[in-house]
Design a protein around this motif. Structure first.
Motif, PDB file in Angstrom:
ATOM      1  N   ALA A 183       0.842  -1.170  -0.011  1.00  0.00           N
ATOM      2  CA  ALA A 183       0.055  -0.061  -0.016  1.00  0.00           C
ATOM      3  C   ALA A 183       0.974   1.333   0.019  1.00  0.00           C
ATOM      4  CB  ALA A 183      -0.999  -0.278   1.214  1.00  0.00           C
ATOM      5  N   ALA A 184       1.968   1.353   0.809  1.00  0.00           N
ATOM      6  CA  ALA A 184       2.447   2.575   0.899  1.00  0.00           C
ATOM      7  C   ALA A 184       3.574   2.881  -0.545  1.00  0.00           C
ATOM      8  CB  ALA A 184       3.763   2.502   2.082  1.00  0.00           C
ATOM      9  N   ARG A 185       3.929   1.809  -0.955  1.00  0.00           N
ATOM     10  CA  ARG A 185       4.583   1.576  -2.351  1.00  0.00           C
ATOM     11  C   ARG A 185       3.666   2.227  -3.603  1.00  0.00           C
ATOM     12  NH1 ARG A 185       5.351  -2.855  -5.374  1.00  0.00           N
ATOM     13  NH2 ARG A 185       6.050  -2.759  -7.436  1.00  0.00           N
ATOM     14  N   HIS A 186       2.512   1.555  -3.365  1.00  0.00           N
ATOM     15  CA  HIS A 186       1.410   2.271  -4.558  1.00  0.00           C
ATOM     16  C   HIS A 186       1.277   3.699  -4.311  1.00  0.00           C
ATOM     17  CE1 HIS A 186       0.186  -2.196  -4.971  1.00  0.00           C
ATOM     18  NE2 HIS A 186       1.154  -2.012  -5.574  1.00  0.00           N
ATOM     19  N   ALA A 187       0.995   3.978  -2.918  1.00  0.00           N
ATOM     20  CA  ALA A 187       0.690   5.325  -2.679  1.00  0.00           C
ATOM     21  C   ALA A 187       1.692   6.563  -3.239  1.00  0.00           C
ATOM     22  CB  ALA A 187       0.454   5.686  -1.324  1.00  0.00           C
ATOM     23  N   LEU A 209      -4.852   8.505   2.102  1.00  0.00           N
ATOM     24  CA  LEU A 209      -4.183   7.257   1.487  1.00  0.00           C
ATOM     25  C   LEU A 209      -2.933   7.623   0.846  1.00  0.00           C
ATOM     26  CD1 LEU A 209      -7.431   5.089   0.293  1.00  0.00           C
ATOM     27  CD2 LEU A 209      -5.565   4.374   1.920  1.00  0.00           C
ATOM     28  N   LEU A 210      -2.900   8.839  -0.079  1.00  0.00           N
ATOM     29  CA  LEU A 210      -1.930   8.916  -0.949  1.00  0.00           C
ATOM     30  C   LEU A 210      -0.749   9.728  -0.150  1.00  0.00           C
ATOM     31  CD1 LEU A 210      -3.702  10.272  -4.156  1.00  0.00           C
ATOM     32  CD2 LEU A 210      -2.491   8.017  -3.603  1.00  0.00           C
ATOM     33  N   GLU A 217     -10.217   5.832  10.529  1.00  0.00           N
ATOM     34  CA  GLU A 217     -11.105   5.149   9.329  1.00  0.00           C
ATOM     35  C   GLU A 217     -10.171   4.444   8.599  1.00  0.00           C
ATOM     36  OE1 GLU A 217     -12.448   9.258  10.830  1.00  0.00           O
ATOM     37  OE2 GLU A 217     -10.574   8.543  10.197  1.00  0.00           O
ATOM     38  N   MET A 218      -8.832   4.677   8.250  1.00  0.00           N
ATOM     39  CA  MET A 218      -8.106   3.899   7.231  1.00  0.00           C
ATOM     40  C   MET A 218      -7.960   2.703   7.849  1.00  0.00           C
ATOM     41  SD  MET A 218      -4.369   4.688   5.745  1.00  0.00           S
ATOM     42  CE  MET A 218      -4.735   6.312   5.440  1.00  0.00           C
ATOM     43  N   ARG A 219      -7.579   2.411   9.134  1.00  0.00           N
ATOM     44  CA  ARG A 219      -7.291   1.213   9.824  1.00  0.00           C
ATOM     45  C   ARG A 219      -8.540   0.416   9.815  1.00  0.00           C
ATOM     46  NH1 ARG A 219      -4.616   4.742  12.970  1.00  0.00           N
ATOM     47  NH2 ARG A 219      -6.314   5.027  14.723  1.00  0.00           N
ATOM     48  N   ALA A 220      -9.690   1.072   9.849  1.00  0.00           N
ATOM     49  CA  ALA A 220     -11.040   0.264   9.941  1.00  0.00           C
ATOM     50  C   ALA A 220     -10.887  -0.241   8.510  1.00  0.00           C
ATOM     51  CB  ALA A 220     -12.304   1.292  10.322  1.00  0.00           C
ATOM     52  N   MET A 221     -10.855   0.503   7.214  1.00  0.00           N
ATOM     53  CA  MET A 221     -11.053   0.020   5.987  1.00  0.00           C
ATOM     54  C   MET A 221     -10.124  -1.154   5.685  1.00  0.00           C
ATOM     55  SD  MET A 221     -10.088   2.472   2.677  1.00  0.00           S
ATOM     56  CE  MET A 221      -8.358   2.186   3.166  1.00  0.00           C
ATOM     57  N   PHE A 222      -8.819  -0.986   6.292  1.00  0.00           N
ATOM     58  CA  PHE A 222      -8.139  -2.141   6.065  1.00  0.00           C
ATOM     59  C   PHE A 222      -8.322  -3.448   6.629  1.00  0.00           C
ATOM     60  CE2 PHE A 222      -4.646   1.122   4.452  1.00  0.00           C
ATOM     61  CZ  PHE A 222      -4.583   0.569   3.177  1.00  0.00           C
ATOM     62  N   PRO A 267      -3.150  -3.408  16.501  1.00  0.00           N
ATOM     63  CA  PRO A 267      -3.246  -2.168  17.012  1.00  0.00           C
ATOM     64  C   PRO A 267      -1.753  -1.240  16.834  1.00  0.00           C
ATOM     65  CG  PRO A 267      -4.193  -3.541  18.305  1.00  0.00           C
ATOM     66  CD  PRO A 267      -3.440  -4.439  17.524  1.00  0.00           C
ATOM     67  N   GLY A 268      -1.952   0.083  16.197  1.00  0.00           N
ATOM     68  CA  GLY A 268      -0.990   0.696  16.164  1.00  0.00           C
ATOM     69  C   GLY A 268      -0.048   0.648  14.840  1.00  0.00           C
ATOM     70  N   PHE A 269      -0.459  -0.624  14.083  1.00  0.00           N
ATOM     71  CA  PHE A 269       0.335  -0.555  12.803  1.00  0.00           C
ATOM     72  C   PHE A 269       0.187   0.555  11.787  1.00  0.00           C
ATOM     73  CE2 PHE A 269       0.969  -2.003   8.657  1.00  0.00           C
ATOM     74  CZ  PHE A 269       2.246  -2.867   8.821  1.00  0.00           C
ATOM     75  N   ASP A 270       1.190   0.818  11.259  1.00  0.00           N
ATOM     76  CA  ASP A 270       1.325   2.152  10.017  1.00  0.00           C
ATOM     77  C   ASP A 270       1.905   1.654   8.803  1.00  0.00           C
ATOM     78  OD1 ASP A 270       1.411   4.606   8.765  1.00  0.00           O
ATOM     79  OD2 ASP A 270       1.785   5.493  10.404  1.00  0.00           O
ATOM     80  N   TRP A 271       1.033   1.539   7.946  1.00  0.00           N
ATOM     81  CA  TRP A 271       1.356   1.120   6.549  1.00  0.00           C
ATOM     82  C   TRP A 271       2.558   1.945   6.114  1.00  0.00           C
ATOM     83  CZ3 TRP A 271      -3.223   0.545   8.527  1.00  0.00           C
ATOM     84  CH2 TRP A 271      -3.846  -0.878   8.512  1.00  0.00           C
ATOM     85  N   PHE A 272       2.651   3.064   6.524  1.00  0.00           N
ATOM     86  CA  PHE A 272       3.492   4.356   5.911  1.00  0.00           C
ATOM     87  C   PHE A 272       4.686   4.367   6.652  1.00  0.00           C
ATOM     88  CE2 PHE A 272      -0.879   5.059   4.604  1.00  0.00           C
ATOM     89  CZ  PHE A 272      -0.798   5.158   3.298  1.00  0.00           C
ATOM     90  N   ARG A 273       4.710   3.701   8.012  1.00  0.00           N
ATOM     91  CA  ARG A 273       6.081   3.930   8.423  1.00  0.00           C
ATOM     92  C   ARG A 273       6.654   2.529   9.010  1.00  0.00           C
ATOM     93  NH1 ARG A 273       2.654   8.109   8.943  1.00  0.00           N
ATOM     94  NH2 ARG A 273       3.739  10.274   8.994  1.00  0.00           N
ATOM     95  N   HIS A 274       5.684   1.552   9.112  1.00  0.00           N
ATOM     96  CA  HIS A 274       6.252   0.278   9.573  1.00  0.00           C
ATOM     97  C   HIS A 274       6.625  -0.609   8.319  1.00  0.00           C
ATOM     98  CE1 HIS A 274       4.143   0.943  13.691  1.00  0.00           C
ATOM     99  NE2 HIS A 274       5.310   1.561  13.528  1.00  0.00           N
ATOM    100  N   GLU A 275       7.315  -1.698   8.257  1.00  0.00           N
ATOM    101  CA  GLU A 275       7.799  -2.527   7.365  1.00  0.00           C
ATOM    102  C   GLU A 275       6.656  -3.651   7.380  1.00  0.00           C
ATOM    103  OE1 GLU A 275       8.580  -4.477   4.372  1.00  0.00           O
ATOM    104  OE2 GLU A 275      10.013  -2.857   4.907  1.00  0.00           O
TER     105      GLU A 275
END
Length: 295
Positions: A183-187, A209-210, A217-222, A267-275
């Protein structure tokens, strides 16, 4: 239209590398988990499996190799021409093309399914959203599921193991997990693979997202998207238990879907900052453990 010669460190590092070794090395570099999963397949079929997945890697990476859609369309068209028998005189310098055609001939693989895979990946060249979960499932079916199906045919030595439903569900589960992981690479390149209906349902802003803003809201969506993948994973595991044992190694990669989804929805996972991916040792352990269950 001419094929692009392999233009990366692999091709330049060893000019005398065989086509077979080149495909294995390309896969190890760009899709290591599939390369590892192939190690659990019988040695006599491994070359064709590596060729299949190396071809897929070439197709998936087209978006990253072009700055606008038209050159990408040209690259994809060359592969279509190859599979439809219109470019066979142009493959002498392209190890992946040579190996893929050999696998198609050896195992009587339906080239039309690979053309459909290419057509589906045309979507990758543009920034349009898929409109619904159904559309996403269809995309995964024509790409990831198709690969599971082709791998099953290879492991069945060219016969039909009757595993179309298994491949369908496995591909959607594996595909959604992979797309979430990326997701982060696509964004970063202006692309979103989350369906528009899910984005709308959770009130997620496209800009969030971008721009990498990890909102509730993003966490609920994922989390909902992961739930769709887990449903397909459960069905595929049930079908796999009744499938011919010969094709089971094609599905070893499913071992990574559950752990990946659990990691990305904690909980707490961030697609844009975590591997988003798993540590390599954990991937290898999950693949080994899953392969033991299939014996």
């Amino acid at each position: 239209m001419s094929a692009d010669r392999p233009a990366n460190a692999l091709a330049n590092s060893n000019i005398s590398m065989s086509n077979e070794a080149y495909c294995a090395s390309l896969l190890r570099e760009h899709d290591r988990n599939r390369w590892l999963a192939n190690l659990f397949a019988p040695a006599e079929h491994r070359r064709a499996l590596n060729a299949l997945y190396a071809f897929n890697s070439e197709i998936e990476r087209v978006r990253d190799m072009v700055s606008e859609p038209l050159p990408g369309e040209v690259r994809l068209q060359w592969w279509r021409d190859l599979l439809e028998g219109q470019a066979r005189g142009q493959i002498s310098g392209h190890p992946v093309a040579s190996e893929l055609l050999a696998a198609i001939d050896r195992y009587h693989l339906p080239a039309s399914a690979l053309v459909t895979l290419i057509d589906a990946h045309t979507h990758d060249l543009y920034d349009d959203l898929l409109q619904s979960i159904t559309d996403l499932e269809g995309y995964c079916g024509e790409t990831y599921s198709s690969l599971f199906r082709m791998a099953s045919l290879i492991l069945a030595d060219g016969g039909d193991p009757g595993s179309a439903d298994l491949a369908g569900h496995a591909g959607v589960a594996y595909g959604i997990a992979c797309l979430m992981k990326q997701a982060a690479r696509h964004a970063a390149r202006g692309q979103i693979f989350v369906p528009a209906d899910l984005v709308l349902k959770h009130g997620t802003a496209r800009e969030d997202l971008l721009n990498g803003r990890n909102t509730g809201e993003m966490r609920a969506m994922f989390a909902e998207l992961a739930g769709v993948a887990l449903q397909h994973l459960g069905t595929s595991e049930q079908l796999l238990s009744a499938a011919p044992s010969a094709i089971a190694p094609a599905y070893v990669g499913l071992a990574l879907v559950g752990p990946l989804l659990r990691r990305m929805t904690r909980p707490g996972f961030d697609w844009f900052r975590h591997e988003a991916g798993l540590p390599q040792w954990r991937s290898q352990w999950h693949l080994w453990r899953f392969s033991r269950r299939l014996r």
